[in-house]
Motif scaffolding. Structure first.
Motif, mmCIF file in Angstrom:
data_model
loop_
_atom_site.group_PDB
_atom_site.id
_atom_site.type_symbol
_atom_site.label_atom_id
_atom_site.label_comp_id
_atom_site.label_asym_id
_atom_site.label_seq_id
_atom_site.Cartn_x
_atom_site.Cartn_y
_atom_site.Cartn_z
ATOM 1 N N PRO A 90 0.835 -1.213 0.000
ATOM 2 C CA PRO A 90 0.000 0.000 0.000
ATOM 3 C C PRO A 90 0.864 1.255 0.000
ATOM 4 O O PRO A 90 1.989 1.259 0.501
ATOM 5 C CB PRO A 90 -0.804 -0.135 1.304
ATOM 6 C CG PRO A 90 0.002 -1.033 2.169
ATOM 7 C CD PRO A 90 0.738 -1.966 1.265
ATOM 8 N N PHE A 91 0.327 2.327 -0.564
ATOM 9 C CA PHE A 91 1.074 3.575 -0.676
ATOM 10 C C PHE A 91 1.542 4.086 0.686
ATOM 11 O O PHE A 91 2.639 4.621 0.807
ATOM 12 C CB PHE A 91 0.213 4.649 -1.340
ATOM 13 C CG PHE A 91 -0.025 4.419 -2.800
ATOM 14 C CD1 PHE A 91 0.610 3.393 -3.469
ATOM 15 C CD2 PHE A 91 -0.889 5.232 -3.507
ATOM 16 C CE1 PHE A 91 0.396 3.165 -4.816
ATOM 17 C CE2 PHE A 91 -1.113 5.027 -4.867
ATOM 18 C CZ PHE A 91 -0.472 3.986 -5.513
ATOM 19 N N VAL A 92 0.703 3.931 1.699
ATOM 20 C CA VAL A 92 0.997 4.538 2.994
ATOM 21 C C VAL A 92 2.244 3.928 3.636
ATOM 22 O O VAL A 92 2.892 4.565 4.478
ATOM 23 C CB VAL A 92 -0.228 4.395 3.925
ATOM 24 C CG1 VAL A 92 -0.380 2.958 4.400
ATOM 25 C CG2 VAL A 92 -0.155 5.374 5.085
ATOM 26 N N LEU A 93 2.624 2.700 3.246
ATOM 27 C CA LEU A 93 3.807 2.068 3.815
ATOM 28 C C LEU A 93 5.101 2.694 3.310
ATOM 29 O O LEU A 93 6.117 2.664 4.002
ATOM 30 C CB LEU A 93 3.817 0.566 3.498
ATOM 31 C CG LEU A 93 2.858 -0.320 4.279
ATOM 32 C CD1 LEU A 93 3.035 -1.772 3.865
ATOM 33 C CD2 LEU A 93 3.065 -0.178 5.785
ATOM 34 N N VAL A 94 5.074 3.246 2.120
ATOM 35 C CA VAL A 94 6.306 3.740 1.505
ATOM 36 C C VAL A 94 6.388 5.257 1.477
ATOM 37 O O VAL A 94 7.442 5.800 1.125
ATOM 38 C CB VAL A 94 6.446 3.209 0.064
ATOM 39 C CG1 VAL A 94 6.484 1.700 0.057
ATOM 40 C CG2 VAL A 94 5.323 3.721 -0.823
ATOM 41 N N ILE A 95 5.337 5.962 1.851
ATOM 42 C CA ILE A 95 5.335 7.408 1.669
ATOM 43 C C ILE A 95 6.346 8.103 2.577
ATOM 44 O O ILE A 95 6.991 9.081 2.164
ATOM 45 C CB ILE A 95 3.910 7.982 1.879
ATOM 46 C CG1 ILE A 95 3.862 9.437 1.440
ATOM 47 C CG2 ILE A 95 3.458 7.794 3.306
ATOM 48 C CD1 ILE A 95 4.191 9.664 0.004
ATOM 49 N N ILE A 96 6.523 7.627 3.812
ATOM 50 C CA ILE A 96 7.464 8.297 4.718
ATOM 51 C C ILE A 96 8.914 8.115 4.262
ATOM 52 O O ILE A 96 9.651 9.111 4.113
ATOM 53 C CB ILE A 96 7.271 7.801 6.167
ATOM 54 C CG1 ILE A 96 5.892 8.247 6.679
ATOM 55 C CG2 ILE A 96 8.372 8.337 7.076
ATOM 56 C CD1 ILE A 96 5.578 7.795 8.083
ATOM 57 N N PRO A 97 9.406 6.865 4.028
ATOM 58 C CA PRO A 97 10.778 6.751 3.510
ATOM 59 C C PRO A 97 10.944 7.424 2.156
ATOM 60 O O PRO A 97 12.000 8.002 1.867
ATOM 61 C CB PRO A 97 11.004 5.243 3.415
ATOM 62 C CG PRO A 97 9.655 4.622 3.472
ATOM 63 C CD PRO A 97 8.817 5.545 4.276
ATOM 64 N N LEU A 98 9.910 7.385 1.323
ATOM 65 C CA LEU A 98 9.979 8.048 0.023
ATOM 66 C C LEU A 98 10.110 9.559 0.194
ATOM 67 O O LEU A 98 10.900 10.214 -0.503
ATOM 68 C CB LEU A 98 8.731 7.716 -0.786
ATOM 69 C CG LEU A 98 8.667 8.258 -2.214
ATOM 70 C CD1 LEU A 98 9.799 7.676 -3.051
ATOM 71 C CD2 LEU A 98 7.329 7.929 -2.848
#
Length: 279
Positions: A119-127
């Protein structure tokens, strides 16, 4: 199975397909109806499918209230660049994955499939942290980079299937004539992959055109915001939607996807190797 039973089964299949198509078409048809309704009909307690007094005022108001053309230009730039870059990178990768099967290739294909489930929410912070380090926050090029990375797994998986459909004998014949790997890919395989490349590029384009979450988080300056983000500006402070202009703007934003999907259907159904081998 008797002819009568076979006919009944076929009729049932067509009925189920018709119901499914009606289910898919209902939101879009209601969107079109809402876009052409005047404010009086939008507030009616007895809504109708067909506008009683069709009007273009919603479209005029939508363009007056929000910079839709500028937002559409931003979305077009991001989607085109992302699709082109993703296809250029994915084509040689797909060729290697399809033609050189092994544990590494199998593991890469498995990772491609698994990555699509994130899901998008898993990668948004490191991204966000990576893009901040690269000074690409609030940048259209930063968003393009995100779209390229996000669409690469699907583009790789899709193109690898097209590469496997190309007869290896054509490449072997070119190798016998002295062509190298790069020449074979460019002169022999790539022309036969044209329908697959176009279809993959169109899928990547539509994905980037419709994407909302990354654009919402990464773009803050109004001048570079994309069309899906600008559509949210039709919502008031208390979450009340300006329904008529919102429906008109959403209808216009949906048209490119519909046109491109029509093109995709023709490309996918075309033969990959039609005319490649002549008797």
């Amino acid at each position: 199975m008797s002819p009568r039973t076979s006919g009944t089964v076929r009729a049932g299949q067509y009925a189920a397909l018709l119901c499914y198509l009606a289910f898919l078409a209902f939101p879009f048809l209601w969107l079109i109806s809402t876009a052409f309704k005047p404010a009086r009909e939008l507030g009616s307690l007895h809504p109708t499918w067909i506008p009683q007094d069709p009007t273009l005022d919603n479209f005029r108001q939508a363009f007056d209230e929000q910079p839709l053309l500028r937002a559409a230009a931003n979305s077009l730039t991001a989607a085109l660049c992302a699709a082109l870059i993703a296809v250029v990178i994915a084509t040689p990768m797909a060729y290697v994955t399809a033609r050189h099967r092994g544990r590494l290739s199998t593991a890469a294909t498995g990772w491609v499939v698994v990555s699509q489930a994130f899901p998008f929410v898993l990668v948004i912070i490191p991204l966000f942290l990576v893009l901040k380090y690269l000074h690409l926050i609030n940048s259209l090029w930063g968003l393009i980079l995100v779209y390229v990375v996000w669409s690469l797994p699907f583009a790789l998986w899709m193109l690898a299937g097209y590469v496997r459909a190309v007869p290896p004998e054509l490449e072997e014949a070119a190798a016998v004539d002295g062509a190298g790997k790069a020449r074979i890919l460019v002169s022999v395989t790539a022309p036969l992959l044209a329908p697959g490349i176009v279809a993959t590029a169109l899928f990547a384009f539509i994905t980037a055109w419709n994407e909302f979450f990354f654009a919402l988080v990464l773009l803050k300056t109004p001048e570079i915001q994309t069309l899906p983000v600008v559509l949210t500006h039709f919502l008031g402070a208390e979450g009340v939607a300006d329904l008529g202009p919102l429906a008109a703007a959403a209808f216009l934003a949906t048209l490119p996807s519909l046109v491109l999907f029509a093109v995709i259907q023709r490309r996918i159904t075309g033969g990959l190797t039609a005319g490649a081998v002549k008797n």
